[in-house]
Motif scaffolding. Structure first.
Motif, short mmCIF file in Angstrom:
data_model
loop_
_atom_site.label_atom_id
_atom_site.label_comp_id
_atom_site.label_asym_id
_atom_site.label_seq_id
_atom_site.Cartn_x
_atom_site.Cartn_y
_atom_site.Cartn_z
N MET A 169 44.15 43.24 24.97
CA MET A 169 43.63 43.81 26.21
C MET A 169 42.33 43.09 26.60
N GLN A 170 41.44 42.93 25.59
CA GLN A 170 40.15 42.29 25.82
C GLN A 170 40.34 40.87 26.35
N SER A 171 41.24 40.12 25.76
CA SER A 171 41.49 38.74 26.18
C SER A 171 42.05 38.69 27.59
N ASP A 172 43.00 39.58 27.89
CA ASP A 172 43.65 39.61 29.19
C ASP A 172 42.65 39.88 30.31
N LEU A 173 41.86 40.96 30.15
CA LEU A 173 40.93 41.34 31.22
C LEU A 173 39.78 40.35 31.34
N SER A 174 39.31 39.84 30.21
CA SER A 174 38.23 38.86 30.24
C SER A 174 38.66 37.58 30.94
N GLN A 175 39.87 37.11 30.63
CA GLN A 175 40.40 35.90 31.26
C GLN A 175 40.54 36.09 32.77
N THR A 176 40.98 37.29 33.17
CA THR A 176 41.16 37.57 34.59
C THR A 176 39.83 37.60 35.32
N SER A 177 38.84 38.31 34.75
CA SER A 177 37.53 38.36 35.39
C SER A 177 36.89 36.98 35.49
N SER A 178 37.09 36.17 34.47
CA SER A 178 36.53 34.81 34.48
C SER A 178 37.18 33.96 35.57
N ALA A 179 38.49 34.11 35.74
CA ALA A 179 39.19 33.35 36.78
C ALA A 179 38.71 33.76 38.17
N ILE A 180 38.52 35.06 38.36
CA ILE A 180 38.05 35.56 39.66
C ILE A 180 36.63 35.08 39.92
N GLN A 181 35.76 35.15 38.90
CA GLN A 181 34.38 34.71 39.07
C GLN A 181 34.31 33.20 39.30
N SER A 182 35.14 32.44 38.62
CA SER A 182 35.16 30.99 38.79
C SER A 182 35.56 30.60 40.21
N ALA A 183 36.54 31.33 40.76
CA ALA A 183 37.05 31.01 42.10
C ALA A 183 36.15 31.51 43.21
N THR A 184 35.56 32.69 43.01
CA THR A 184 34.86 33.36 44.12
C THR A 184 33.36 33.51 43.93
N GLY A 185 32.88 33.35 42.70
CA GLY A 185 31.48 33.58 42.44
C GLY A 185 31.15 35.03 42.20
N VAL A 186 32.18 35.89 42.20
CA VAL A 186 31.99 37.33 42.04
C VAL A 186 32.58 37.80 40.72
N ARG A 187 31.81 38.55 39.96
CA ARG A 187 32.31 39.12 38.72
C ARG A 187 32.82 40.53 39.02
N PRO A 188 34.10 40.82 38.80
CA PRO A 188 34.65 42.13 39.14
C PRO A 188 33.96 43.28 38.41
#
Length: 345
Positions: free
Chosen positions: A123-142
């Motif tokens: 779970m930790q890996s899944d959500l962390s990877q997703t938040s990192s991808a969103i932050q990398s693309a948009t500059g926003v950390r969910p």
């Protein structure tokens, strides 16, 4: 490939979880026979939002995200986009467009798996990877997380919290994932009350088609689209960039400004609204009108309308920072226009 449409819904049986003015008024009265005696009311603010609701769209970004964003912006809507990590990774431009359009972006897992079957480390890996991808693309950390299918448990909630995210489900299910018609989606949204959140999806045409009617209904009830508070998980007033998007402008791009509305003249069948913009010399203001009221005369701005005729977009046209319009009541004497957003530039 993009996310699966309708994949957010829970499995069957386990669903859980919007001076020139005087001359213009006189011209309108003359044009209409103008024999009614005008009652000049003391200036009063246009109807404020009496509450906020959270419009959310899951499973993006998809190939339809651009079209969805166009509809949302044309209707003055800011919404929360619960994005799937691998979709963001495969379509960074669409994720960036969400933020540029003033939307709030949030975490909806990496690939929409049944997360309650995972170990805590998975779970930790899944959500962390997703938040990192969103932050990398948009500059926003969910700061918000929605579990796929609405399936959750204490471990998943704890993991999300450890990553700085609040879990958000929904109060109303639009059933768009289940083939709901436009009218059914509009009807579902009509059940929203202050603070509540509705589940919808990116990539579904009926959902896009329903948005103007959803906004007309919300406007008629003095409800406005809001952000989802990371503290409470409830819909609240937009803060100009909250929900984890501190640099996000409102729809239309540019910075913020303030639009203040008054109703200086009220007659038995119509009234004038005067709007003054501060904080910018070039601006775009989005205003909601309550049906069956209709605007008949406008001045000192460039005016356009959405397909429902209830959302008016006004842009500066070199005539200064005050514009106005005359609205026919058409039997509804109590409603007043709502200022939905003011955008500089």
């Amino acid at each position: 490939m993009f996310g699966r449409l309708g994949s957010t819904h829970p499995p069957a049986g386990s669903r859980r979880l919007a001076h020139t003015a005087r001359l213009a008024a006189l011209a309108t009265a003359v044009a209409m026979g103008g024999v009614a005696i005008a009652v000049t009311a003391a200036p009063s603010s246009a109807a404020a939002c009496n509450g906020y609701v959270g419009l959310t769209f899951d499973d993006g970004p998809t190939g339809s995200t651009s079209a969805l964003l166009n509809v949302l912006r044309n209707n003055g809507v800011r919404a929360t986009m619960f994005n799937v990590g691998q979709n963001v990774q495969n379509n960074r431009a669409a994720a960036q467009a969400q933020v540029a359009a003033g939307m709030w972006v949030a975490n909806h897992s990496w690939n929409h798996a049944h997360m309650t079957t995972m170990s805590q480390s998975q779970m930790q890996s899944d959500l962390s990877q997703t938040s990192s991808a969103i932050q990398s693309a948009t500059g926003v950390r969910p700061q918000l997380f929605r579990p796929p299918y609405g399936e959750t448990n204490s471990t998943l909630q704890s993991v999300a919290s450890s990553l700085g995210m609040r879990q958000v489900l929904w109060d109303v299910d639009s059933q768009d994932w289940n083939g709901a018609s436009v009218s059914a989606i509009v009807s579902a949204a009509g059940r929203l009350q202050n603070g509540q959140v509705i589940l919808m999806h990116d990539g579904i045409q009926n959902t896009q088609n329903a948005i103007p009617q959803i906004m007309a209904n919300l406007t008629s009830r003095n409800l406005c689209p809001g952000m989802i508070s990371p503290s409470t998980g409830r819909a609240v007033a937009p803060d100009g960039g909250g929900g984890g998007n501190p640099t996000t402008p409102p729809p239309g791009g540019g910075g913020s400004c303030t639009a203040t509305a008054t109703t200086p003249n009220v007659w038995g069948d119509r009234y004038n609204t005067s709007v003054t913009v501060s904080g910018a010399s070039s601006w775009t203001v989005v205003i909601g009108i309550t049906s069956p009221q209709r605007v008949t005369t406008t001045w000192n701005g460039s005016f356009s309308w959405d397909s429902s005729g209830t959302v008016m977009t006004v842009r500066s046209n070199g005539s200064g920072n005050t514009f106005g319009f005359t609205t026919m009541m058409n039997g509804n004497s109590g409603a007043r226009p709502q200022i939905r957003s003011c955008t500089a530039g």
